[in-house]
Write an enzyme that holds these catalytic residues in place. Structure first.
Site, mmCIF file in Angstrom:
data_model
loop_
_atom_site.group_PDB
_atom_site.id
_atom_site.type_symbol
_atom_site.label_atom_id
_atom_site.label_comp_id
_atom_site.label_asym_id
_atom_site.label_seq_id
_atom_site.Cartn_x
_atom_site.Cartn_y
_atom_site.Cartn_z
ATOM 1 N N ASP A 31 -1.804 6.342 6.471
ATOM 2 C CA ASP A 31 -2.827 5.423 5.981
ATOM 3 C C ASP A 31 -3.088 4.430 7.108
ATOM 4 O O ASP A 31 -2.278 3.543 7.375
ATOM 5 C CB ASP A 31 -2.302 4.711 4.725
ATOM 6 C CG ASP A 31 -3.282 3.663 4.192
ATOM 7 O OD1 ASP A 31 -4.335 3.431 4.826
ATOM 8 O OD2 ASP A 31 -2.983 3.071 3.130
ATOM 9 N N LYS A 38 -12.030 -2.330 6.605
ATOM 10 C CA LYS A 38 -11.183 -3.226 7.395
ATOM 11 C C LYS A 38 -11.664 -3.226 8.834
ATOM 12 O O LYS A 38 -12.107 -4.229 9.361
ATOM 13 C CB LYS A 38 -9.714 -2.798 7.325
ATOM 14 C CG LYS A 38 -9.185 -2.515 5.909
ATOM 15 C CD LYS A 38 -8.929 -3.783 5.130
ATOM 16 C CE LYS A 38 -8.577 -3.623 3.659
ATOM 17 N NZ LYS A 38 -7.682 -2.580 3.252
ATOM 18 N N TRP A 74 0.829 -1.215 0.000
ATOM 19 C CA TRP A 74 0.000 0.000 0.000
ATOM 20 C C TRP A 74 0.859 1.258 0.000
ATOM 21 O O TRP A 74 0.523 2.233 -0.672
ATOM 22 C CB TRP A 74 -0.992 -0.014 1.171
ATOM 23 C CG TRP A 74 -1.931 -1.176 1.089
ATOM 24 C CD1 TRP A 74 -2.035 -2.228 1.949
ATOM 25 C CD2 TRP A 74 -2.918 -1.423 0.058
ATOM 26 N NE1 TRP A 74 -3.005 -3.111 1.522
ATOM 27 C CE2 TRP A 74 -3.545 -2.647 0.376
ATOM 28 C CE3 TRP A 74 -3.296 -0.742 -1.093
ATOM 29 C CZ2 TRP A 74 -4.562 -3.192 -0.428
ATOM 30 C CZ3 TRP A 74 -4.309 -1.282 -1.896
ATOM 31 C CH2 TRP A 74 -4.927 -2.503 -1.561
#
Ligand SMILES: *Cc1c(COP(=O)(O)O)cnc(C)c1O
Length: 362
Positions: A173, A197, A104
């Protein structure tokens, strides 16, 4: 009939607290006496206003955010933030540092580079396939921000402590560990997290941004890609993902009222991770892939003695009511995602199965 629910270790979209799902079910046809479903109500109605304002207020209380911070709801997932962050903050020769800790982060870096922004990779753990979190990084004191991925969902590592940036604001993030533990908000300029998530369903991304950073955006930005639009319109410049925001609100209510806040949530999360890593460390059948000091408390990645056994493990686990244990397709192996909504009992059930499986195949 009681629904037959499994222990769900999916990485995302992921398990939601049962209590939340039951409340959604209960008020699905008639939301708050409106005679309509939350999906059928105007986002400009008093009912939805109450939902979004309550979600924001709870997020602020849970994280201890003061009035400098805005809580926004954007679409396009966390992936949209990869481009929005540099777009809003890196104009007029400004620059930023990024730490590359996996899939990511790599994508976040790429989206800044595509725009030709002046960014530097200040540290990376790519040399050992992202199995660790880099330490003792020298950051550029003139950077506008330092970007990190607080929890690496695919590689199974997590920043246990956030780096010392010498006062440069962190942009994080936090898609896979937001609301899993208390944080020191003083370090952060912006936090973003896709809801699916640890916070809700897919379709919404929470963005927490500090007021003073809003002025960095140029006038030439499209309206929908500018953070200040979301601040000015309470995230409702256009129709927001109402159902997703409503679910996030219920999850935050569960965190505050049932769990009792982030200190308590963090203690439960620590216990679950200690149980699972402790069990794996006690033998040599299961091998956690991340360095000990970098292990994620949210996504526990591990290998078995062979790929054949890994496949068998994932399939047999599911037959035993334990789902979502396959590792990400890019790395293989196994992964148990033990987000907030996963109970210690679910982790114990997983360990029981792992024990039996290891005995049978050792
Ligand atoms: C899942 C994930 C993303 C991507 O989220 P989308 O909402 O699908 O764009 C980004 N970062 C992290 C850390 C993730 O876990």
């Amino acid at each position: 009939m009681k629904p037959n629910r499994i222990h769900n270790f999916n990485p995302g979209p992921a398990a939601l607290p049962l209590e939340v799902l039951e409340q959604i079910q209960e008020e699905l046809l008639d939301f708050a006496g409106s005679g309509m479903s939350i999906m059928e109500i105007s986002h400009r109605s008093k009912w939805f206003d109450q939902v979004i304002n309550d979600a924001v207020a709870r997020a602020k209380r849970l994280l201890g955010l003061d009035d400098r911070f805005h809580v926004l709801f954007c679409q396009g997932g966390a992936s949209m933030q990869f481009c929005m962050v540099p777009m809003n903050f890196l104009n007029a020769g400004r620059k930023a540092d990024y730490v590359n800790t996996g899939t990511w982060s790599t994508k976040a870096i790429k989206e800044a580079e595509i725009q030709g922004k002046n960014i530097r990779v200040a540290a990376s753990s790519e040399d050992r396939n992202f199995a660790y979190i880099p330490r003792q990084i020298e950051f550029d004191p003139e950077a506008t921000y330092v970007h990190i991925t607080s929890n690496n969902t695919i590689k199974g590592t997590q920043w246990a402590e956030f780096p010392d940036t010498g006062g440069v604001p962190l942009v994080a993030d936090m898609s896979s560990d937001i609301f899993s533990r208390p944080i020191d908000v003083e370090k952060f300029g912006l936090i973003y997290a896709g809801a699916q998530k640890n916070m809700g369903p897919a379709g919404v991304c929470m963005v927490i941004v500090r007021q003073d950073l809003l002025d960095l955006a140029g006038d030439d930005l499209p309206t929908m890609l500018k953070y200040s639009t979301y601040v000015q319109k309470n995230s409702m410049f256009n129709t927001p993902p109402c159902f997703a925001i409503y679910t996030v609100q219920l999850v935050l209510k569960w965190l505050e009222e049932t769990i009792g806040g982030l200190e308590k949530m963090a203690a439960i999360n620590r216990r679950k991770a200690e149980l699972l890593y402790g069990f794996m460390d006690s033998g040599d059948f299961y091998r956690p892939t991340a360095d000990k000091d970098s292990r994620s408390l949210m996504n526990v990645t591990f290998r078995l003695p062979s790929e054949e056994l890994e496949q068998k493990f994932v399939a047999q686990a599911l037959e035993n009511g334990l789902g979502g244990l396959k590792g990400h397709r890019s790395v293989g192996g196994c992964r148990a995602s033990i987000y907030n909504a996963i109970s210690p009992e679910a982790v114990e059930a997983l360990i029981d199965f792992m024990e039996t499986f290891a005995k049978k195949h050792s």
